[in-house]
Design a protein around this motif. Sequence first.
Motif, PDB file in Angstrom:
ATOM      1  N   TYR A  11      78.385  27.515 -15.159  1.00 48.99           N
ATOM      2  CA  TYR A  11      77.635  27.724 -13.910  1.00 48.99           C
ATOM      3  C   TYR A  11      76.131  27.812 -14.179  1.00 48.99           C
ATOM      4  O   TYR A  11      75.324  27.143 -13.519  1.00 48.99           O
ATOM      5  CB  TYR A  11      78.118  29.002 -13.216  1.00 48.99           C
ATOM      6  CG  TYR A  11      77.216  29.449 -12.088  1.00 48.99           C
ATOM      7  CD1 TYR A  11      77.259  28.797 -10.851  1.00 48.99           C
ATOM      8  CD2 TYR A  11      76.316  30.506 -12.261  1.00 48.99           C
ATOM      9  CE1 TYR A  11      76.428  29.201  -9.817  1.00 48.99           C
ATOM     10  CE2 TYR A  11      75.485  30.905 -11.236  1.00 48.99           C
ATOM     11  CZ  TYR A  11      75.544  30.248 -10.014  1.00 48.99           C
ATOM     12  OH  TYR A  11      74.709  30.642  -8.996  1.00 48.99           O
ATOM     13  N   LEU A  45      82.143  41.011 -13.473  1.00 43.72           N
ATOM     14  CA  LEU A  45      82.631  39.897 -14.285  1.00 43.72           C
ATOM     15  C   LEU A  45      82.477  40.140 -15.783  1.00 43.72           C
ATOM     16  O   LEU A  45      83.112  39.463 -16.594  1.00 43.72           O
ATOM     17  CB  LEU A  45      81.888  38.613 -13.901  1.00 43.72           C
ATOM     18  CG  LEU A  45      82.206  38.056 -12.512  1.00 43.72           C
ATOM     19  CD1 LEU A  45      81.288  36.890 -12.188  1.00 43.72           C
ATOM     20  CD2 LEU A  45      83.666  37.633 -12.407  1.00 43.72           C
ATOM     21  N   ASN A  46      81.648  41.104 -16.137  1.00 45.50           N
ATOM     22  CA  ASN A  46      81.453  41.424 -17.553  1.00 45.50           C
ATOM     23  C   ASN A  46      82.635  42.254 -18.057  1.00 45.50           C
ATOM     24  O   ASN A  46      82.563  43.474 -18.158  1.00 45.50           O
ATOM     25  CB  ASN A  46      80.140  42.187 -17.745  1.00 45.50           C
ATOM     26  CG  ASN A  46      79.867  42.496 -19.208  1.00 45.50           C
ATOM     27  OD1 ASN A  46      80.383  41.830 -20.105  1.00 45.50           O
ATOM     28  ND2 ASN A  46      79.071  43.524 -19.451  1.00 45.50           N
ATOM     29  N   MET A  47      83.737  41.576 -18.367  1.00 50.56           N
ATOM     30  CA  MET A  47      84.982  42.241 -18.738  1.00 50.56           C
ATOM     31  C   MET A  47      84.922  42.939 -20.092  1.00 50.56           C
ATOM     32  O   MET A  47      85.767  43.770 -20.409  1.00 50.56           O
ATOM     33  CB  MET A  47      86.122  41.213 -18.758  1.00 50.56           C
ATOM     34  CG  MET A  47      86.355  40.518 -17.427  1.00 50.56           C
ATOM     35  SD  MET A  47      86.801  41.660 -16.103  1.00 50.56           S
ATOM     36  CE  MET A  47      88.417  42.195 -16.656  1.00 50.56           C
ATOM     37  N   PHE A  55      90.748  37.617 -20.471  1.00 49.88           N
ATOM     38  CA  PHE A  55      90.166  37.361 -19.156  1.00 49.88           C
ATOM     39  C   PHE A  55      88.653  37.209 -19.270  1.00 49.88           C
ATOM     40  O   PHE A  55      88.038  36.361 -18.616  1.00 49.88           O
ATOM     41  CB  PHE A  55      90.503  38.502 -18.190  1.00 49.88           C
ATOM     42  CG  PHE A  55      91.844  38.362 -17.536  1.00 49.88           C
ATOM     43  CD1 PHE A  55      92.055  37.407 -16.562  1.00 49.88           C
ATOM     44  CD2 PHE A  55      92.898  39.184 -17.905  1.00 49.88           C
ATOM     45  CE1 PHE A  55      93.302  37.266 -15.946  1.00 49.88           C
ATOM     46  CE2 PHE A  55      94.143  39.063 -17.294  1.00 49.88           C
ATOM     47  CZ  PHE A  55      94.340  38.101 -16.316  1.00 49.88           C
ATOM     48  N   GLY A  56      88.064  38.053 -20.110  1.00 49.08           N
ATOM     49  CA  GLY A  56      86.617  38.009 -20.301  1.00 49.08           C
ATOM     50  C   GLY A  56      86.146  36.675 -20.860  1.00 49.08           C
ATOM     51  O   GLY A  56      85.102  36.151 -20.446  1.00 49.08           O
ATOM     52  N   SER A  67      78.632  41.942  -8.557  1.00 49.32           N
ATOM     53  CA  SER A  67      79.489  40.828  -8.964  1.00 49.32           C
ATOM     54  C   SER A  67      79.386  40.529 -10.456  1.00 49.32           C
ATOM     55  O   SER A  67      80.394  40.455 -11.159  1.00 49.32           O
ATOM     56  CB  SER A  67      79.128  39.570  -8.158  1.00 49.32           C
ATOM     57  OG  SER A  67      79.260  39.809  -6.775  1.00 49.32           O
ATOM     58  N   THR A 119      76.093  33.467 -22.563  1.00 51.82           N
ATOM     59  CA  THR A 119      77.488  33.634 -22.141  1.00 51.82           C
ATOM     60  C   THR A 119      78.425  32.752 -22.962  1.00 51.82           C
ATOM     61  O   THR A 119      79.554  33.156 -23.282  1.00 51.82           O
ATOM     62  CB  THR A 119      77.641  33.300 -20.643  1.00 51.82           C
ATOM     63  OG1 THR A 119      77.009  32.037 -20.362  1.00 51.82           O
ATOM     64  CG2 THR A 119      77.002  34.363 -19.773  1.00 51.82           C
ATOM     65  N   ILE A 152      86.208  34.037 -18.078  1.00 54.69           N
ATOM     66  CA  ILE A 152      85.126  34.277 -17.126  1.00 54.69           C
ATOM     67  C   ILE A 152      83.779  33.869 -17.707  1.00 54.69           C
ATOM     68  O   ILE A 152      82.953  33.232 -17.033  1.00 54.69           O
ATOM     69  CB  ILE A 152      85.098  35.768 -16.708  1.00 54.69           C
ATOM     70  CG1 ILE A 152      86.328  36.080 -15.847  1.00 54.69           C
ATOM     71  CG2 ILE A 152      83.816  36.094 -15.940  1.00 54.69           C
ATOM     72  CD1 ILE A 152      86.502  37.547 -15.535  1.00 54.69           C
ATOM     73  N   PHE A 153      83.545  34.187 -18.974  1.00 53.21           N
ATOM     74  CA  PHE A 153      82.263  33.863 -19.591  1.00 53.21           C
ATOM     75  C   PHE A 153      82.100  32.361 -19.807  1.00 53.21           C
ATOM     76  O   PHE A 153      80.982  31.843 -19.757  1.00 53.21           O
ATOM     77  CB  PHE A 153      82.098  34.628 -20.905  1.00 53.21           C
ATOM     78  CG  PHE A 153      81.397  35.939 -20.737  1.00 53.21           C
ATOM     79  CD1 PHE A 153      80.157  36.171 -21.305  1.00 53.21           C
ATOM     80  CD2 PHE A 153      81.970  36.948 -19.984  1.00 53.21           C
ATOM     81  CE1 PHE A 153      79.505  37.370 -21.142  1.00 53.21           C
ATOM     82  CE2 PHE A 153      81.328  38.160 -19.808  1.00 53.21           C
ATOM     83  CZ  PHE A 153      80.085  38.373 -20.389  1.00 53.21           C
ATOM     84  N   LEU A 165      83.305  30.096 -17.740  1.00 57.32           N
ATOM     85  CA  LEU A 165      82.969  29.619 -16.399  1.00 57.32           C
ATOM     86  C   LEU A 165      81.520  29.957 -16.045  1.00 57.32           C
ATOM     87  O   LEU A 165      80.808  29.142 -15.440  1.00 57.32           O
ATOM     88  CB  LEU A 165      83.920  30.238 -15.366  1.00 57.32           C
ATOM     89  CG  LEU A 165      85.393  29.820 -15.477  1.00 57.32           C
ATOM     90  CD1 LEU A 165      86.237  30.589 -14.467  1.00 57.32           C
ATOM     91  CD2 LEU A 165      85.537  28.319 -15.252  1.00 57.32           C
ATOM     92  N   LEU A 166      81.073  31.146 -16.437  1.00 56.77           N
ATOM     93  CA  LEU A 166      79.689  31.545 -16.180  1.00 56.77           C
ATOM     94  C   LEU A 166      78.709  30.677 -16.974  1.00 56.77           C
ATOM     95  O   LEU A 166      77.636  30.313 -16.468  1.00 56.77           O
ATOM     96  CB  LEU A 166      79.481  33.019 -16.544  1.00 56.77           C
ATOM     97  CG  LEU A 166      80.063  34.048 -15.572  1.00 56.77           C
ATOM     98  CD1 LEU A 166      79.954  35.450 -16.163  1.00 56.77           C
ATOM     99  CD2 LEU A 166      79.345  33.988 -14.229  1.00 56.77           C
TER     100      LEU A 166
END
Length: 230
Positions: free
Chosen positions: A108, A140-142, A97-98, A136, A212, A101-102, A104-105
């Motif tokens: 972004y 997000l930092n899994m 998951f991490g 937030s 990231t 998310i990273f 996508l970050l």
Amino acid sequence: MRFFVQFIFKRFLYLKYILMDLMTHFIIGFLVAFIGSIPPSMLNMTALKIRLQNDIKAAYKYVLGVSVVVLLKAYIAVFLSKYVLENPTILEVISQFGIVIFILLALYFYKESKKEKRAESNPKNSKKLFFITGLSLSSLNMFAIPFYCGVVAFLDVFKWFCFDIVSVVSFVVGTGVGTFSILFFYVKHATKIQEKTGRITKNINLVLSILTALVALISMLKMVYKFIVL
């Protein structure tokens, strides 16, 4: 009278032991969080960015938001650590998951780095959003949970960690204070850091995108390596 003196002495020794245990767990938690957050990362570079673009109160709200989530993650990690050795797939799922998310970050922050014009936001709304931003991004930092999980598991192997509620709370509070302290350092010395790093901190969004992306890439390589070896 003698019995009473012995009772008081034993209570004193017990209290001394408890206080030493609390202090030890607090210091361990503090050092782990402080040292672990020293290298440039998404959280501390964002703290630097907020301070350079806003007043110091806004940065402190962000730091507080990050620290609150770290408290929760450290608490979760302590209890997950009991099952990590028996069920290592737990951390693998969190890491997967991490990675997503990273990635996508990274996209972004790269998109944000391309924006030359910065729109001025409403001061009242922005003040409220800095704390939420901290909550937030820290959420997000899994990778924080696997990190603290590994630390606690390592300490438990050498019998350096107690799982009673008082010791756990002491450790968790230490991680929160340690995180707040290092981010406070970044915020307090933001101008000096910018002067020494020059162009690097002038486009922090690009730096955040690279950081990231690197974290995601390294994590993916680790997973691929484990898959090939196994």
